[in-house]
Design a protein around this motif. Structure first.
Motif, short mmCIF file in Angstrom:
data_model
loop_
_atom_site.label_atom_id
_atom_site.label_comp_id
_atom_site.label_asym_id
_atom_site.label_seq_id
_atom_site.Cartn_x
_atom_site.Cartn_y
_atom_site.Cartn_z
N ASN A 160 -29.14 -9.44 -65.04
CA ASN A 160 -29.39 -10.53 -64.21
C ASN A 160 -28.99 -10.11 -62.58
OD1 ASN A 160 -26.71 -9.65 -64.06
ND2 ASN A 160 -25.87 -11.34 -65.19
N ASP A 168 -28.15 -2.94 -66.94
CA ASP A 168 -27.17 -3.85 -67.69
C ASP A 168 -28.03 -3.97 -68.55
OD1 ASP A 168 -24.90 -5.18 -69.11
OD2 ASP A 168 -24.35 -6.24 -67.68
N THR A 212 -22.58 -7.15 -59.77
CA THR A 212 -23.70 -7.26 -59.76
C THR A 212 -24.52 -8.32 -58.08
OG1 THR A 212 -24.27 -7.60 -61.96
CG2 THR A 212 -25.46 -9.15 -60.66
N ASP A 268 -25.56 -0.82 -60.86
CA ASP A 268 -24.87 -1.93 -61.69
C ASP A 268 -24.99 -1.58 -62.30
OD1 ASP A 268 -23.95 -4.44 -62.29
OD2 ASP A 268 -25.78 -5.56 -61.58
MG LIG Z 1 -23.02 -8.00 -63.71
#
Ligand SMILES: [Mg+2]
Ligand SMILES: Nc1ncnc2c1ncn2[C@@H]1O[C@H](COP(=O)(O)OP(=O)(O)OP(=O)(O)O)[C@@H](O)[C@H]1O
Length: 262
Positions: free
Chosen positions: A45, A40, A17, A119
């Motif tokens: 995040n 994710d 990330t 991601d």
């Molecule tokens: Mg991550």
């Protein structure tokens, strides 16, 4: 037509990330139009790392399930207007369920953006499968630890055939002093073991934690890790920039080669 990239790792917590946020920011600063997609779900995040959490209204699963329009889920970065984010759902939802929709979405986005960067969730489960099915290029992030390298090796065996020369390695959290003292694998050792092209090396840097707390990309700061991510962005654009971190062989190579051979 833009390029679709996936940032993956196998082992969790190695810096995917952080890498996605900084590549996105760095490429946008180099005047590229970039969209980041957090796949994710449940453990999102990327919005927090980018300091965009308060702007989240819709997310990837809403787009994939036609609950909202694409433009409703796109969040524009306040600092870099060429950078956008599609955040992940706050609840667990397998993106694999929507893999064909994800492909449609990335195809649509590559018409509007120079780079679409996914991601990937940790592990080699369904989220990994979906995200790695739709990209043209994969960046494999690892740290110089035996367990992470073994997981990275597994990912290479899963992705090598599909990505061939479009699979590159980023070695994160290299602790210069530990390498010099022989307690950590050198980037050269890691690259030799995994045997895929090296895109870049990022040092262990406390600035990463400070940047995370502020929701500020490292590229906004004059830090060692920020400089490394800046160079990685230029390499992605085709510039030849030597990877300057070099250490004496720490003597770990044979141990790790044996572990991977088992
Ligand atoms: Mg991550
Ligand atoms: N170069 C670095 N130096 C110091 N800390 C770092 C570095 N890179 C990442 N970190 C820290 O490591 C932790 C994990 O980073 P990050 O969330 O980017 O990993 P991840 O691979 O996305 O994790 P996950 O698999 O859970 O999604 C974070 O606390 C981050 O601040």
């Amino acid at each position: 037509m833009g390029e679709v990239m996936v940032v993956t790792s196998g082992k969790g917590g190695v810096g995917k990330t952080t890498t996605v946020a900084n590549l996105g920011f760095g490429l946008a600063r180099l005047n590229k139009r970039v969209v980041l997609i957090d796949t994710d779900s449940g453990l999102r995040n990327l919005d927090v790392v980018l300091g965009m959490e308060e702007q989240v209204a819709y997310h990837l699963t809403d787009v994939l399930s036609y609950t909202c329009r694409l433009r409703q889920a796109l969040i524009q970065d306040r600092r870099q207007p060429e950078l956008y984010l599609i955040p992940a759902a706050p609840y667990r939802k397998d993106v694999l369920e929507y893999v064909e929709r994800l492909r449609e979405l990335t195809e649509e986005l590559r018409k509007q953006f120079d780079y679409v960067i996914l991601d990937c969730p940790a592990g080699i489960g369904k989220g990994f499968e979906a995200a790695t099915q739709v990209a043209d290029r994969a960046i494999l992030v690892t740290v110089p630890e035996v367990s992470a390298i073994r997981d990275a090796d597994r990912v290479i065996s899963l992705l090598g055939e599909r990505y061939k020369e479009n699979l590159q390695l980023l070695i994160n959290r290299v602790h210069i002093d530990l390498v010099r003292r022989g307690f950590m694998l050198s980037p050269e050792d890691v690259q030799e073991v995994l045997d895929i092209p090296l895109l870049g090396v990022v040092p262990e840097d406390e600035a990463v934690h400070v940047a995370l707390t502020k929701g500020e990309p490292l590229l906004c700061t004059h830090t060692h890790s920020g400089v490394c991510y800046g160079k990685i962005c230029k390499r992605l654009l085709g510039e030849t920039i030597p990877i300057s971190i070099s250490y004496a062989n720490a003597g770990w190579f044979y141990r790790i080669a044996q572990i991977l051979a088992r």
